[in-house]
Motif scaffolding. Structure first.
Motif, mmCIF file in Angstrom:
data_model
loop_
_atom_site.group_PDB
_atom_site.id
_atom_site.type_symbol
_atom_site.label_atom_id
_atom_site.label_comp_id
_atom_site.label_asym_id
_atom_site.label_seq_id
_atom_site.Cartn_x
_atom_site.Cartn_y
_atom_site.Cartn_z
ATOM 1 N N GLU A 67 0.825 -1.213 0.000
ATOM 2 C CA GLU A 67 0.000 0.000 0.000
ATOM 3 C C GLU A 67 0.855 1.257 0.000
ATOM 4 O O GLU A 67 0.563 2.212 -0.720
ATOM 5 C CB GLU A 67 -0.932 -0.002 1.208
ATOM 6 C CG GLU A 67 -1.962 -1.105 1.131
ATOM 7 C CD GLU A 67 -3.108 -0.892 2.090
ATOM 8 O OE1 GLU A 67 -2.908 -0.196 3.110
ATOM 9 O OE2 GLU A 67 -4.202 -1.415 1.822
ATOM 10 N N ALA A 68 1.925 1.246 0.797
ATOM 11 C CA ALA A 68 2.791 2.424 0.846
ATOM 12 C C ALA A 68 3.402 2.668 -0.536
ATOM 13 O O ALA A 68 3.416 3.795 -1.033
ATOM 14 C CB ALA A 68 3.889 2.223 1.887
ATOM 15 N N ALA A 69 3.869 1.589 -1.172
ATOM 16 C CA ALA A 69 4.500 1.731 -2.484
ATOM 17 C C ALA A 69 3.492 2.210 -3.528
ATOM 18 O O ALA A 69 3.769 3.126 -4.304
ATOM 19 C CB ALA A 69 5.114 0.393 -2.911
ATOM 20 N N ARG A 70 2.305 1.596 -3.526
ATOM 21 C CA ARG A 70 1.289 1.992 -4.510
ATOM 22 C C ARG A 70 0.837 3.434 -4.280
ATOM 23 O O ARG A 70 0.576 4.168 -5.214
ATOM 24 C CB ARG A 70 0.069 1.052 -4.454
ATOM 25 C CG ARG A 70 0.359 -0.408 -4.768
ATOM 26 C CD ARG A 70 1.075 -0.645 -6.079
ATOM 27 N NE ARG A 70 0.348 -0.220 -7.269
ATOM 28 C CZ ARG A 70 -0.578 -0.926 -7.889
ATOM 29 N NH1 ARG A 70 -0.915 -2.114 -7.458
ATOM 30 N NH2 ARG A 70 -1.178 -0.459 -8.970
ATOM 31 N N SER A 71 0.747 3.834 -2.994
ATOM 32 C CA SER A 71 0.293 5.198 -2.704
ATOM 33 C C SER A 71 1.304 6.229 -3.202
ATOM 34 O O SER A 71 0.959 7.389 -3.402
ATOM 35 C CB SER A 71 0.059 5.374 -1.197
ATOM 36 O OG SER A 71 1.274 5.596 -0.524
ATOM 37 N N LEU A 72 2.545 5.804 -3.417
ATOM 38 C CA LEU A 72 3.564 6.722 -3.946
ATOM 39 C C LEU A 72 3.571 6.732 -5.475
ATOM 40 O O LEU A 72 4.411 7.378 -6.087
ATOM 41 C CB LEU A 72 4.948 6.323 -3.430
ATOM 42 C CG LEU A 72 5.190 6.578 -1.941
ATOM 43 C CD1 LEU A 72 6.395 5.790 -1.445
ATOM 44 C CD2 LEU A 72 5.392 8.061 -1.667
ATOM 45 N N GLY A 73 2.662 5.992 -6.084
ATOM 46 C CA GLY A 73 2.561 5.993 -7.535
ATOM 47 C C GLY A 73 3.327 4.862 -8.205
ATOM 48 O O GLY A 73 3.431 4.817 -9.423
ATOM 49 N N MET A 74 3.870 3.926 -7.410
ATOM 50 C CA MET A 74 4.592 2.809 -8.027
ATOM 51 C C MET A 74 3.592 1.839 -8.648
ATOM 52 O O MET A 74 2.550 1.556 -8.066
ATOM 53 C CB MET A 74 5.411 2.051 -6.977
ATOM 54 C CG MET A 74 6.656 2.773 -6.542
ATOM 55 S SD MET A 74 7.673 1.707 -5.515
ATOM 56 C CE MET A 74 8.570 2.952 -4.602
ATOM 57 N N SER A 75 3.957 1.312 -9.816
ATOM 58 C CA SER A 75 3.122 0.307 -10.461
ATOM 59 C C SER A 75 3.249 -0.998 -9.677
ATOM 60 O O SER A 75 4.116 -1.133 -8.816
ATOM 61 C CB SER A 75 3.600 0.085 -11.894
ATOM 62 O OG SER A 75 4.930 -0.383 -11.874
ATOM 63 N N ARG A 76 2.368 -1.940 -10.007
ATOM 64 C CA ARG A 76 2.429 -3.260 -9.385
ATOM 65 C C ARG A 76 3.827 -3.886 -9.569
ATOM 66 O O ARG A 76 4.415 -4.446 -8.657
ATOM 67 C CB ARG A 76 1.389 -4.139 -10.074
ATOM 68 C CG ARG A 76 0.897 -5.304 -9.315
ATOM 69 C CD ARG A 76 -0.156 -6.014 -10.147
ATOM 70 N NE ARG A 76 -1.450 -5.369 -10.070
ATOM 71 C CZ ARG A 76 -2.302 -5.541 -9.059
ATOM 72 N NH1 ARG A 76 -1.975 -6.323 -8.055
ATOM 73 N NH2 ARG A 76 -3.469 -4.940 -9.054
ATOM 74 N N LYS A 126 6.769 -2.365 -10.315
ATOM 75 C CA LYS A 126 7.831 -1.674 -9.562
ATOM 76 C C LYS A 126 7.745 -1.986 -8.079
ATOM 77 O O LYS A 126 8.769 -2.139 -7.406
ATOM 78 C CB LYS A 126 7.735 -0.160 -9.770
ATOM 79 C CG LYS A 126 8.427 0.285 -11.033
ATOM 80 C CD LYS A 126 8.356 1.790 -11.223
ATOM 81 C CE LYS A 126 8.999 2.147 -12.557
ATOM 82 N NZ LYS A 126 8.538 3.409 -13.103
ATOM 83 N N LEU A 176 11.041 -3.379 -6.458
ATOM 84 C CA LEU A 176 11.811 -2.483 -5.592
ATOM 85 C C LEU A 176 11.525 -2.679 -4.106
ATOM 86 O O LEU A 176 12.377 -2.412 -3.262
ATOM 87 C CB LEU A 176 11.510 -1.019 -5.944
ATOM 88 C CG LEU A 176 11.887 -0.563 -7.350
ATOM 89 C CD1 LEU A 176 11.278 0.797 -7.648
ATOM 90 C CD2 LEU A 176 13.397 -0.506 -7.489
#
Lengths: 222, 245
Positions: A120-129, A131, A135
């Protein structure tokens, strides 16, 4: 007994040294392949595609449900009737297919053990599934997979002894040949066991170092 | 100009109807605080805004006046424009503090390493953690973790910040340092929506307080009015519970 043990070590020193090289090659090749196979099947198992799940479950189910020696013989005689495959490669392939199923489950477990909040944190920063996986999730999963993976690698190293039955001159088959020639099976198998033991101990140290290296934040007390 | 606007926002979790026709507007530079009992849908509302939860069919969410269509729009691009801070921080444990902040600008926006670092240092200075850039998340206190999480979200230059109970997991003595950072952001004109149980903070910093219950906005007003003379019985009951706790 100690002196006869020494005689055996001395007599077969170079044979065992060469055999150790073969065992290490078998182990390295099969485990490298097993990691690739494991990663692929872990993703198939985690996929939302039911066909991918079915394929992964079938593979893992069959491999876990059959003894390695059966797979080994099956592959060796099965494949060599279609393509010419050296016993070394047939053995490596069988070991890889076998260990790959366990490695797949190790990776799947490690990936699933990562807290959903990380996604959730990664997606909320705009990362794609993709990435997010590359990452954030995979680096943490690899770290978590190291201890069970090390364990599986030790099993793989020892399982490579079964390839002796395909006629590959690794440690165990060298021991069989030597024991038949020197009439000292007790000492000879003891030596073979010691070779495996030393290899496993060295390997254990390496895995522990890798675990520390991959967990830089755990090095400092918190 | 509204940064965020929702129309007919509904959300079901299976049979459970957690958001019912929610119409929320947040103007540019506005600080909106959402309060309400647990299970009232506050967090779900926040998480629907950046599509961490998908609203039901027929719901509308507008960002800068443009409706977001989850089937057509790239939601990654939408999320880039909204920063989010979570109750449990969710810092990336395998990255040090500096890299927690630089990872998204570098890998999502393609910002150069040097620029990302410079920006991260500036943000760390702003949240008072300049000396912690090489430290691992596991070495930080809860309040420090949350301040890094705020810096991480700010690094993407969002148009709006969403705060989901960001002080609820903190030890009481660490709450103030996090609220101070949020208050500074508000003072600098950041648009924000904040779900919180900190009534004192809501009273001081909010431009508007929204009370939610059973998936609906039941009352909204500027804080002075809201706390002095709540109109709804349920608001009165809720406030008397939390203020006298």
């Amino acid at each position: 007994m100690l002196s006869s043990l020494w005689v055996v070590i001395d007599m077969h020193f170079f044979a065992f040294l060469r055999a150790t090289g073969v065992t290490l090659q078998l182990t390295a090749v099969s485990l490298a392949l097993a990691v690739v196979i494991g990663l692929i099947f872990a993703f198939l198992k985690l996929s939302r595609n039911p066909i991918a799940n079915l394929v992964a479950n079938a593979y893992i189910g069959v491999v876990r449900g059959t003894p390695l020696i059966v797979l080994l013989m099956f592959l060796y005689f099965g494949i060599s009737s279609i393509v010419v495959l050296s016993s070394f490669w047939a053995g490596s392939l069988a070991l890889a297919i076998h260990a790959g199923a366990y490695v797949a489950e190790i990776f799947r477990g490690a990936i699933q053990s990562i807290d959903h909040g990380q996604h959730e944190a990664a997606r909320s920063l705009g990362m794609s599934r993709r990435k997010t996986m590359r990452l954030i999730i995979l680096p943490q999963s690899f770290r978590r997979a190291i201890p069970p993976l090390g364990n599986q690698f030790i099993i793989g190293l020892k399982d490579s002894s079964l390839v002796a039955f395909l006629g590959v001159s690794e440690i165990y088959s060298t021991a069989m040949t030597a024991a038949a020639a020197n009439f000292r099976p007790f000492e000879t198998y003891l030596v073979a066991g010691l070779y495996y033991l030393v290899l496993v101990l060295i390997f254990t140290v390496l895995v522990n170092r890798l675990e520390i290296k991959l967990a830089p934040d755990r090095r400092v007390a918190t | 100009m509204n940064v965020i606007e929702t129309k007919n926002l509904n959300k079901h979790f299976g049979e459970l109807h957690v958001l019912r026709d929610v119409a929320l507007t947040v103007a540019e530079g506005e600080v909106v605080v959402i309060i309400g009992p647990s299970g009232s849908g506050k967090s779900t509302l926040l998480r629907c805004l950046n599509f961490l939860e998908f609203p039901d069919e027929g719901s509308q969410i507008l960002l800068d006046g443009e409706p977001i269509d989850p089937d057509r729009d790239n939601l990654d691009k939408v999320r880039e424009r909204m920063g989010m801070v979570f109750q449990h921080f969710h810092l990336f444990p395998h990255k040090n503090v500096l890299n927690n902040i630089t990872i998204a600008p570098e890998n999502v926006k393609g910002v150069s390493r040097a620029d990302a670092k410079a920006k991260a240092r500036e943000l760390l200075d702003r949240v008072g953690l300049s000396d912690k850039e090489k430290v691992w998340p596991s070495q930080l206190s809860g309040g420090q973790k949350q301040r890094v999480a705020i810096a991480r979200a700010l690094a993407m230059d969002p148009e709006i910040m969403l705060f989901d109970e960001v002080t609820s997991a903190l030890d009481p003595e660490l709450v103030a340092e996090v609220l101070q950072v949020v208050q500074d952001l508000a003072a600098n004109g950041m648009t924000m929506v904040m779900v919180t149980h900190e009534m004192g903070f809501a009273r001081e910093v909010a431009d508007r307080v929204i009370m939610m219950d059973e998936g609906m906005i039941i009352e909204e007003a500027p804080p002075a009015e809201f706390f002095a003379a709540p109109a709804e019985e349920r608001t009165k009951a809720f406030l008397s519970q939390v203020l006298h706790a």
